[in-house]
Design an enzyme around this catalytic site. Sequence first.
Site, PDB file in Angstrom:
ATOM      1  N   ASP A 352       0.842  -1.180   0.000  1.00 41.10           N
ATOM      2  CA  ASP A 352       0.000   0.000   0.000  1.00 41.10           C
ATOM      3  C   ASP A 352       0.889   1.246   0.000  1.00 41.10           C
ATOM      4  O   ASP A 352       1.877   1.301   0.733  1.00 41.10           O
ATOM      5  CB  ASP A 352      -0.860  -0.034   1.270  1.00 41.10           C
ATOM      6  CG  ASP A 352      -1.860   1.087   1.312  1.00 41.10           C
ATOM      7  OD1 ASP A 352      -2.757   1.096   0.448  1.00 41.10           O
ATOM      8  OD2 ASP A 352      -1.758   1.957   2.197  1.00 41.10           O
ATOM      9  N   GLU A 381       1.480   0.230  -4.927  1.00 41.87           N
ATOM     10  CA  GLU A 381       1.013   1.501  -5.461  1.00 41.87           C
ATOM     11  C   GLU A 381       2.243   2.391  -5.578  1.00 41.87           C
ATOM     12  O   GLU A 381       2.824   2.767  -4.558  1.00 41.87           O
ATOM     13  CB  GLU A 381       0.007   2.142  -4.507  1.00 41.87           C
ATOM     14  CG  GLU A 381      -1.310   1.393  -4.392  1.00 41.87           C
ATOM     15  CD  GLU A 381      -2.279   2.125  -3.461  1.00 41.87           C
ATOM     16  OE1 GLU A 381      -3.397   2.445  -3.915  1.00 41.87           O
ATOM     17  OE2 GLU A 381      -1.939   2.363  -2.298  1.00 41.87           O
TER      18      GLU A 381
END
Length: 668
Positions: A352, A381
């Site tokens: 994340d 990400e």
Amino acid sequence: MKNWGRALGVITIGMSIAAMSCTEKKKTYASYELYPVRKGSLVEMEYTPQSTRFMLWSPPADEVRVVLYEEGIGGHPLETIKMQPGEDGTWTVTVDRDLLGKFYTFNVKINDRWLGDTPGINARAVGVNGQRAAIIDWNTTNPEGWESDRRPPLSSPADMMIYEMHHRDFSADSTSGVKHRGKYLALTEHGTMNSDQYLTGIDHLIELGVTHVHLLPSFDYASINETQLDKNLYNWGYDPQNYNVPEGSYATDPYQPAVRIREFKQMVQALHRAGIRVIMDVVYNHTFNVGESNFERTVPGYFYRHNDDGTLANGSGCGNETASERPMMRKFIVESVCYWAQEYHIDGFRFDLMGVHDIETMNSVRKALSDIDPTIVVYGEGWAALAPQYPQDSLAMKKNISRMPDIAAFSDELRDGLCGPVGNKRKGGFLAGISGQEESVKFGVVGGIQHPQLRYEEVNYSQSPWALQPVQMVAYVSCHDGLCLVDRLKAAMPGITDDQLVRLDKLAQTVVFTSQGIPFLYAGEEVMRDKKGEDNSYKSPDSVNAIDWRDKTKNGDLMMYYKRLIDLRKKHPAFRMGDADKVRKHLEFLSVEGDNLVAFQLKDHANGDDWGEIIVAFNSRTLPARLVVPEGKYTVVCKDGNIDIRGLGVLYGTDVMVPAQSALIMYK
Ligand code: CA
């Protein structure tokens, strides 16, 4: 990750170092960088029936105690034991009796202030709500046959097809027919069906044919009260509390520390037996809060980045950001993923807000996991929510992915090229017939690499290739964040008909699954799930988030299309070359007239495919499009919303028509 629900107060930490004026013997450190680094593993408790040894790293502490409890919550301490300063800023104590079944916390005192109870930063078993660590018999956590559990085969990351799911989304609804709804054990139940006898649960995943399940946060997170599970509370879980323990709300009994561990392993085992690998979403970039976090209660300030004025940096948008570049934070992240890979047999990690972390940490993660098994995947990400307090060129951002070999990042170029800009849901992209997105679609087709035919200046966001290899790019149109595909199409195309919705849905995923990147599917898209137009459903109720499995009956045609699309990719290596040079050699874009038409050819038995030449075309116009192709007799395998690798008919010539709002795939 997007979870803007909380705002944290500003916490000043400048003091914790400056005010360390200290008692006579206490060692002081002018900066966090000078804190000694603990050698060896970060294990904080070692149990044997004869004795239990506790260890905690806390260089600035004046005093550290272990507090023993009978229960995981409530009650009075059984005993408080003073720890002794040891090497490298650690504190240790050994208790010479059998502590099996007991719970414990640490409590650190700095400058006459006790920081409060914490299970430590590295608890591996906890009581309800993760407040206290637990001393358990680890043998009871292994399901039968766990010793022989193996990762299903994976020859190349290019072979991956990822299914992103949340436990409650997948099985909380009664239409799932699952017994352990919303739990780890849901994924162990075979033979579950909706009321029309369509498969659900793990059998649905097997039917679909995905290779990997990517689980939304399943480590212990803070935002669900585990003592109130009857309320069916929902949260995505981007609120880390104990990084190395499974979340309690997905277990059948969060009070018994061994239960969540055993049930998590049962889930992994069942998926592995089904030939499906398991990826965890990991959220090391921030913690639920700071004041009460295990990091802050152990070594205040050290694990977080700060602004120049001493306030917390906030690259996560959730009130804080961790400092991966500090040796002990880096060590913590690396050890944590290795622990999940070894203890729980996890096969991959989705980072994340990976862009909050530094490049060196991500490369250390990659190396450590490769030492365990090089087929363990890492992607993330490649961005942050806000600018992190760290030099941009050292962050694990998408644009720096070429310096992180064997790590992949999501492509927002492809996603938004197809669907429209993430910041404006009313605006469409290629699918909505908006022109000018063709180069972004092509960027996704090649897997984000350098390709001689691409006009990078016309690509969304990135005006240059960022992936060195196509498997460094994750191809997708939707995930838990933002609108799901159906909602996005409806938002961007007011008045869209049901027929168009299905056509464009199929077209969108055909781009994803014929991309040379790694295809990624949001759970439920295959049965046309919607979230009632909610674009940030992080704590929306099950009525928004849970998949209604009656949709599988209603959308059997779409499900069939997804299944066959996945099968096409599986059977034909041309769609997953996995190598940039091969892609440049074998993938050639065809010239087309007009907008909203992208076509390419996979030439010369690409990647050993038994199909010699494959033509793929995407037409998002509302009218059929004429496409000029090399002369020949082609077998059509995908046309006008139908797909079948055994063939749908034959086309001759140099000139073919691609039906409106659909993909065409044919070979000769
Ligand atoms: Ca929890």
